[in-house]
Write a protein that holds these residues in place. Structure first.
Motif, PDB file in Angstrom:
ATOM      1  N   HIS A 212     137.037 -51.962  26.637  1.00 25.48           N
ATOM      2  CA  HIS A 212     136.210 -51.073  25.814  1.00 25.48           C
ATOM      3  C   HIS A 212     134.733 -51.420  25.945  1.00 25.48           C
ATOM      4  O   HIS A 212     133.881 -50.540  26.018  1.00 25.48           O
ATOM      5  CB  HIS A 212     136.650 -51.171  24.342  1.00 25.48           C
ATOM      6  CG  HIS A 212     137.869 -50.344  24.032  1.00 25.48           C
ATOM      7  ND1 HIS A 212     137.960 -49.512  22.940  1.00 25.48           N
ATOM      8  CD2 HIS A 212     139.043 -50.218  24.681  1.00 25.48           C
ATOM      9  CE1 HIS A 212     139.153 -48.919  22.940  1.00 25.48           C
ATOM     10  NE2 HIS A 212     139.833 -49.345  23.975  1.00 25.48           N
TER      11      HIS A 212
ATOM     12  N   TYR B  28     129.543 -47.091  20.438  1.00 26.94           N
ATOM     13  CA  TYR B  28     130.674 -47.332  19.521  1.00 26.94           C
ATOM     14  C   TYR B  28     131.814 -48.042  20.253  1.00 26.94           C
ATOM     15  O   TYR B  28     132.462 -48.928  19.711  1.00 26.94           O
ATOM     16  CB  TYR B  28     131.210 -46.018  18.930  1.00 26.94           C
ATOM     17  CG  TYR B  28     130.277 -45.337  17.946  1.00 26.94           C
ATOM     18  CD1 TYR B  28     129.446 -46.072  17.108  1.00 26.94           C
ATOM     19  CD2 TYR B  28     130.238 -43.948  17.843  1.00 26.94           C
ATOM     20  CE1 TYR B  28     128.595 -45.442  16.211  1.00 26.94           C
ATOM     21  CE2 TYR B  28     129.403 -43.306  16.947  1.00 26.94           C
ATOM     22  CZ  TYR B  28     128.582 -44.056  16.143  1.00 26.94           C
ATOM     23  OH  TYR B  28     127.746 -43.433  15.255  1.00 26.94           O
ATOM     24  N   ALA B  29     132.051 -47.634  21.508  1.00 26.92           N
ATOM     25  CA  ALA B  29     133.124 -48.252  22.295  1.00 26.92           C
ATOM     26  C   ALA B  29     132.778 -49.722  22.565  1.00 26.92           C
ATOM     27  O   ALA B  29     133.629 -50.602  22.454  1.00 26.92           O
ATOM     28  CB  ALA B  29     133.302 -47.504  23.611  1.00 26.92           C
TER      29      ALA B  29
ATOM     30  N   LYS C 272     131.051 -51.631  20.755  1.00 30.88           N
ATOM     31  CA  LYS C 272     131.204 -52.414  19.517  1.00 30.88           C
ATOM     32  C   LYS C 272     132.673 -52.534  19.083  1.00 30.88           C
ATOM     33  O   LYS C 272     132.979 -53.146  18.058  1.00 30.88           O
ATOM     34  CB  LYS C 272     130.386 -51.769  18.393  1.00 30.88           C
ATOM     35  CG  LYS C 272     128.878 -52.059  18.553  1.00 30.88           C
ATOM     36  CD  LYS C 272     128.043 -51.298  17.562  1.00 30.88           C
ATOM     37  CE  LYS C 272     128.269 -51.742  16.155  1.00 30.88           C
ATOM     38  NZ  LYS C 272     127.569 -50.887  15.180  1.00 30.88           N
TER      39      LYS C 272
ATOM     40  N   GLU D 205     134.623 -50.111  18.022  1.00 26.71           N
ATOM     41  CA  GLU D 205     134.938 -49.222  16.890  1.00 26.71           C
ATOM     42  C   GLU D 205     136.230 -48.434  17.140  1.00 26.71           C
ATOM     43  O   GLU D 205     136.969 -48.148  16.211  1.00 26.71           O
ATOM     44  CB  GLU D 205     133.799 -48.217  16.673  1.00 26.71           C
ATOM     45  CG  GLU D 205     132.459 -48.838  16.336  1.00 26.71           C
ATOM     46  CD  GLU D 205     132.241 -48.978  14.858  1.00 26.71           C
ATOM     47  OE1 GLU D 205     133.093 -48.489  14.103  1.00 26.71           O
ATOM     48  OE2 GLU D 205     131.234 -49.594  14.463  1.00 26.71           O
TER      49      GLU D 205
END
Lengths: 497, 76
Positions: B5, B63-64, B66, B68
């Motif tokens: 990710h 976001y990926a 991090k 999330e």
């Protein structure tokens, strides 16, 4: 959610699907009749008109749809699903009917193209609001275990809308004749729309509001600001982004490649005559359409994600071999010409302004029973003579069936990717902001990523007939990677939150 | 999985900026569409539409990166 009875679900599906089908029909007839509309409202040689024509194509085709999704999605989450998708239907139907009534450029001048452009923008806006409402409305009525199956009927409407538009145009042309059709008959498919919309409005008026939305409203749980909740809050925004990049972007390019780019490729690259191309497209659509429901049903059993991802992956891997096989069917260099069957004709006429017109027609036949007609039109004489060359390719019977099968395969991919997507999107978002949240990624994915496919692919194809496929292949591969890694295959049974 | 990710997330952020840059360069140079009127309209519509999409892609990548989406999958 499972307490919601399926009694009357087919009436709900019928009310939603007919309206959505008519909206697609309305939207497609403009595209299918674009050459005639251009001739009547945007005559060549005027740069302002050329700009307006391009604007009508690009802007209304994809730019306006996400705006429609935002405007009507918000309204649907505030006022209700039923009234919002009644409004989108009326707007679409009204705009389509009006297009059929607008006087030509030669009658009212500049006002004609401006009115057409405005009406086309209304069509794009209405389309942006329709789908989310229909998908939400059906899914909020049905049992969780059959959501994929019931919403797949909505998914058939986009393809059936194309089928209906091509059929009505084809039949009208047959009835009134080609000359009368390009003179006034083209207005009939637009005007007929008012009857279809009237019927659909009558059916939809009888329907109740979605039970989940009605319950949320009676309990005061609807959103006060759906736009802020959908896109201004990180928790929901990251799901919107995941839906866009992990599903709808790839779905959009697979859809537009399978139906629209395939059609344009057969027409402009393979040069197949309309009398073969249109029935071929109609036949492939009819054969493939039941698979929307098959894959919708299957997604209830095994989950939505892998059906959609497999559809995208197989499309990405096979587009080039499929289009290469399509191209070979019309490649005369690889065929043996039967020179003894070559026919040459010459016609001489005079144009309305007195210029001489010489038309040379060379009909070549090939050993596989296909043929090529080369029509050379020379207007005027001497140094000012203008030469136009037009080629028309006629497939053999076996060639026609092979090509139909190759188009069918592409629409079959569309059914895999598109069949389960309404249920998939509905399950991602809560009732209070569902209409807004699902409409935007759907219309950005389909309207922009998908809608750009014919333009970008055609532009890339200038450097090689198959190069146009790099656009759907890259976007599809990108979506597959994101979807396969980031999406969950778990079905969210409870959408009443 | 978190590493995958993170790597993908970072690539999406970089990809978003490069994709927008090349799209603008290609459109403005007229490579993508030859006809001048179409080219102008294409640029006038595609550039403003593509900017929020690429911002969205960069945000998605962030976001990926991090993690999330791993949290979201665990929650579902």
């Amino acid at each position: 959610m499972s307490k919601i009875k399926n009694k009357g679900i087919y009436a709900v599906i019928l009310a939603s699907s007919i309206g959505t089908l008519i909206e697609w029909y309305d939207f497609y007839i403009f595209g299918a009749l674009e050459p005639i509309i251009a001739q009547k409202f945007f005559p060549a040689g005027n740069p302002t008109l050329a700009t307006l024509a391009a604007l009508a194509t690009f802007a209304a085709g994809f730019l306006v749809r996400p705006f429609g999704a935002i405007v009507f999605g918000r309204l649907g989450d505030l006022v209700g699903r039923k009234y919002t998708f009644l409004l989108t239907l009326l707007l679409m139907g009204g705009a389509t009917f009006a297009i059929g009534c607008v006087p030509e450029y030669s009658v009212i001048g500049m006002a004609a193209p401006i009115i057409i452009l405005l009406l086309r923008l209304v069509q794009g806006l209405a389309l942006g609001g329709e789908y989310g409402g229909a998908a939400t409305y059906v899914s909020e009525h049905c049992d969780a275990k059959e959501r994929g199956f019931y919403t797949s009927f909505i998914q058939t409407t986009a393809t059936l809308g194309l089928f209906l538009s091509l059929s009505v145009i084809y039949l009208t042309k047959l009835l009134v004749g080609a000359e009368a059709f390009s003179d006034w008959g083209w207005r009939i498919p637009f005007i007929i729309s008012v009857l279809l919309v009237g019927l659909s409005v009558y059916i939809r008026m009888k329907m109740q509001e979605s039970p989940l939305f009605a319950k949320a409203k009676s309990e005061g749980k609807t959103s006060k600001n759906p736009l802020k909740e959908s896109f201004g809050r990180k928790a929901n925004l990251k799901i919107v982004l995941l839906a866009l990049f992990g599903a709808t972007a790839g779905q959009g390019v697979v859809w537009y490649t399978g139906q629209f780019y395939a059609n344009a490729f057969i027409q402009k690259t393979m040069l197949v005559v309309d009398d073969q191309r249109i029935p071929l497209m109609l036949f492939a659509i009819v054969l493939a359409t039941p698979f929307f429901i098959v894959f919708g049903r299957l997604s209830d059993k095994i989950g939505r994600k892998w059906i959609m991802m497999f559809g995208i992956l197989i499309a990405v891997l096979t587009y080039r071999p499929i289009y290469s096989a399509m191209l070979n069917l019309s490649d005369v260099k690889s065929k043996t010409e039967l020179t003894e069957k070559t026919i040459t004709e010459t016609k001489n006429t005079v144009s309305a302004n007195g210029d001489s017109i010489k038309i040379n027609i060379v009909s070549k036949s090939y050993s596989d029973n296909s043929s090529l007609k080369e029509i050379t039109k020379i207007t005027g004489s001497g140094a000012k003579a203008k030469t136009e060359l037009k080629k028309e390719f006629m497939l053999s019977s076996s060639g026609w069936w092979t090509l139909m099968f190759l188009v069918f395969i592409q629409i079959f991919y569309v059914t895999m990717v598109y069949g389960p997507i309404a249920a998939f999107l509905v399950e991602l978002f809560p009732t209070r902001i569902r209409y807004t949240s699902m409409s935007l990624p759907y219309h950005v994915g389909n309207g922009i990523f998908g809608g750009l496919t014919p333009f970008i692919a055609t532009a890339l194809a200038v450097s090689g007939a198959l190069n146009g496929l790099w656009y759907p292949i890259i976007i599809g591969a990108f979506t597959f990677v994101i979807g396969a890694i980031f999406l969950s295959n778990k079905i969210d049974e409870d959408v009443s939150d | 999985m978190l590493l995958v990710h993170k790597i993908l997330g970072l690539s999406f952020v970089v990809m978003a900026f490069f994709a927008e840059y090349f799209l603008i360069v290609y459109i403005l140079s007229g490579t993508l569409v030859k006809d001048p009127a179409s080219n102008q309209i294409f640029a006038a519509t595609v550039i403003p539409v593509s900017i929020p999409i690429m911002v969205g892609l960069a945000l998605f990548g962030w976001y990926a990166f991090k993690g999330e989406y791993l949290k979201l999958r665990d929650k579902r």
